[in-house]
Design an enzyme around this catalytic site. Structure first.
Site, short mmCIF file in Angstrom:
data_model
loop_
_atom_site.label_atom_id
_atom_site.label_comp_id
_atom_site.label_asym_id
_atom_site.label_seq_id
_atom_site.Cartn_x
_atom_site.Cartn_y
_atom_site.Cartn_z
N SER A 125 0.82 -1.21 0.00
CA SER A 125 0.00 0.00 0.00
C SER A 125 0.85 1.26 0.00
O SER A 125 1.95 1.28 0.56
CB SER A 125 -0.88 -0.01 1.25
N TYR A 150 -2.44 0.33 10.29
CA TYR A 150 -2.61 -0.38 9.00
C TYR A 150 -1.37 -0.17 8.13
O TYR A 150 -0.77 -1.13 7.66
CB TYR A 150 -3.85 0.13 8.26
N LYS A 154 1.78 -2.90 6.76
CA LYS A 154 2.26 -3.09 5.38
C LYS A 154 3.77 -2.88 5.32
O LYS A 154 4.49 -3.63 4.65
CB LYS A 154 1.55 -2.13 4.43
C1 WQD Z 1 -9.78 8.66 1.26
C2 WQD Z 1 -10.02 10.12 1.60
C3 WQD Z 1 -10.51 10.50 3.92
C4 WQD Z 1 -14.30 8.40 4.08
C5 WQD Z 1 -7.12 3.74 1.50
C6 WQD Z 1 -7.31 2.35 1.97
C7 WQD Z 1 -6.00 1.72 2.28
C8 WQD Z 1 -4.95 2.02 1.24
C9 WQD Z 1 -4.86 3.49 0.93
C10 WQD Z 1 -4.72 0.16 -0.25
C11 WQD Z 1 -9.37 10.55 2.91
C12 WQD Z 1 -11.71 10.86 3.03
C13 WQD Z 1 -13.11 8.93 3.63
C14 WQD Z 1 -15.36 9.27 4.44
C15 WQD Z 1 -13.99 11.15 3.87
N1 WQD Z 1 -5.22 1.36 0.01
N2 WQD Z 1 -12.97 10.28 3.52
N3 WQD Z 1 -15.16 10.62 4.32
O1 WQD Z 1 -7.63 6.49 4.02
O2 WQD Z 1 -6.68 6.99 1.72
O3 WQD Z 1 -6.81 4.61 2.58
O4 WQD Z 1 -6.14 3.87 0.52
O5 WQD Z 1 -4.07 -0.52 0.41
O6 WQD Z 1 -6.26 0.34 2.31
O7 WQD Z 1 -8.09 2.36 3.12
O8 WQD Z 1 -8.86 5.82 1.88
O9 WQD Z 1 -11.20 5.98 1.20
O10 WQD Z 1 -10.68 5.83 3.69
O11 WQD Z 1 -10.12 7.92 2.43
O12 WQD Z 1 -13.83 12.37 3.77
O13 WQD Z 1 -16.48 8.85 4.86
O14 WQD Z 1 -11.43 10.30 1.76
O15 WQD Z 1 -10.35 11.45 4.96
O16 WQD Z 1 -8.92 11.89 2.79
P1 WQD Z 1 -7.44 6.09 2.60
P2 WQD Z 1 -10.30 6.33 2.33
#
Ligand code: WQD
Length: 340
Positions: A125, A150, A154
């Site tokens: 990741s 998390y 990784k």
């Molecule tokens: C993305 C953005 C949140 C939910 C993911 C995977 C992780 C890894 C990396 C593969 C952030 C914002 C989210 C919500 C929001 N991928 N958000 N409201 O945290 O980048 O991590 O990609 O391994 O496994 O989890 O992804 O989709 O949770 O968040 O504003 O209800 O969307 O703050 O900026 P993240 P995410």
């Protein structure tokens, strides 16, 4: 050739099984169904006409892992997806993440050494980079202290892989550092199906648009970005799945340059959370109910990939846009909920 896909009934795993089968590989899945449904096997069969072999057990159970490889002594390579993967959830439940994500890999590597399975593609990741100082982020960008348990699992798993490979000439590996996987198969028969309240942005968007969630909370609009919301590199899950077929092919054909290779899998373009919401509204015609709230613990501000190494070395490049991905996510949500 038979490929073991751990976590193969999950989101990225199921899309990868489809691509493997359509590339002529046999697939066998191990999954404990903690975060996925057995009906995914029916959907895979509907798409490809081939029902993958399936064994339900937890990879943290070493005797069961060893018994699997005694039974399936014709596995040519492994693609290891099985892991917990929600940044926010890992902050609340770190031990659950360390136990599951580390022990499952250790058990697999042990079995590989004993049963001479030579190749493993590891689902890593971009969270290993933490908040990169320079963007776009390259494979040789410094791995920084993870911002979440998390991300740390990784990082530790990559080190476990690296050290194991140094200790034996029997295992070769490719680690694929995903950016933000989104979207669904064009058939709308498989897609992202978080059990319970979604941690990730896009399933929360589609569930809000489908009326399952009242309102989307945007975590922060005070970041140093054009519109204040965080930036991510959203990659279509089918593009991601195809990269896994390329990686396993590379190992099986001995095209890997070293015994442990790492590639970034992203589009190379970052979009903000608010841009993503606007694109969703544009491609679907749905008005999204959202509000701005405070930042989420563990989140970084912005990240997107330098994809040149993966493009040049793997000969792989994303083909699908953010709009394509969001539309397929919405089609999947509507199909799954029986909406028109
Ligand atoms: C993305 C953005 C949140 C939910 C993911 C995977 C992780 C890894 C990396 C593969 C952030 C914002 C989210 C919500 C929001 N991928 N958000 N409201 O945290 O980048 O991590 O990609 O391994 O496994 O989890 O992804 O989709 O949770 O968040 O504003 O209800 O969307 O703050 O900026 P993240 P995410």
């Amino acid at each position: 050739m038979k490929i073991l896909v751990t976590g193969g009934t999950g989101y990225i795993g199921s899309h990868t099984v489809v691509e493997l089968q359509q590339a002529g590989y046999d697939a066998v899945i191990i999954d404990n169904l903690n975060n996925s449904r057995i009906e995914v096997l029916d959907s895979i069969e509907k798409i490809t006409g081939i029902r993958p072999e399936f064994e339900k057990f937890d990879l943290c159970d070493q005797p069961k892992v060893n018994a699997f490889f005694e039974k399936h002594n014709d596995v040519d390579a492994i693609i290891h997806f099985a892991a917990y993967k929600a940044v926010g959830e890992s902050v609340e439940h770190p031990l659950m993440y360390y136990r599951n994500n580390l022990l499952s890999l250790i058990n697999l590597l042990d079995a590989m050494k004993q049963c001479t399975v030579p190749y493993i593609v590891f689902s890593s990741s971009c969270t290993v980079y933490g908040q990169p100082a320079d963007l776009p982020v390259r494979e040789d960008s410094p791995v920084q202290p993870a911002e979440s348990p998390y991300g740390n699992t990784k990082q530790i798993c990559e080190e476990i892989l690296r050290d194991t490979i140094k200790s034996t000439d029997k295992i070769k590996s490719i680690a694929l550092r995903y950016f933000n996987p989104i979207g669904a198969h064009e058939s709308a028969l498989i897609g992202e199906l978080p059990l319970g309240i979604p941690n990730n942005l896009v399933p929360f968007i589609t569930q809000t648009a489908a009326g399952i969630r009242e309102q989307l909370s945007v975590f922060g609009d005070d970041y140093d970005t054009s519109d204040g919301s965080a930036i991510r590199d959203f990659i279509h899950v089918v593009d991601l799945a195809k990269a896994h077929v390329v990686a396993v092919d590379r190992l099986l054909k001995g095209k890997n340059k070293t015994s442990y290779e790492v590639f970034n899998l992203g589009t190379g373009t970052g979009y903000s959370v608010l841009e993503t919401i606007r694109t969703f509204e544009k491609v679907t015609g749905e008005k999204l109910n959202y509000k701005i709230v405070g930042r989420r613990a563990g989140d970084i501000e912005k990240i997107w990939a330098d994809t040149s190494y993966a493009n040049d070395e793997l000969g792989w490049k994303t083909q699908r846009s953010l709009a394509d991905a969001l539309l397929t996510s919405w089609n999947w949500e509507k199909h799954y909920r029986g909406l028109k």
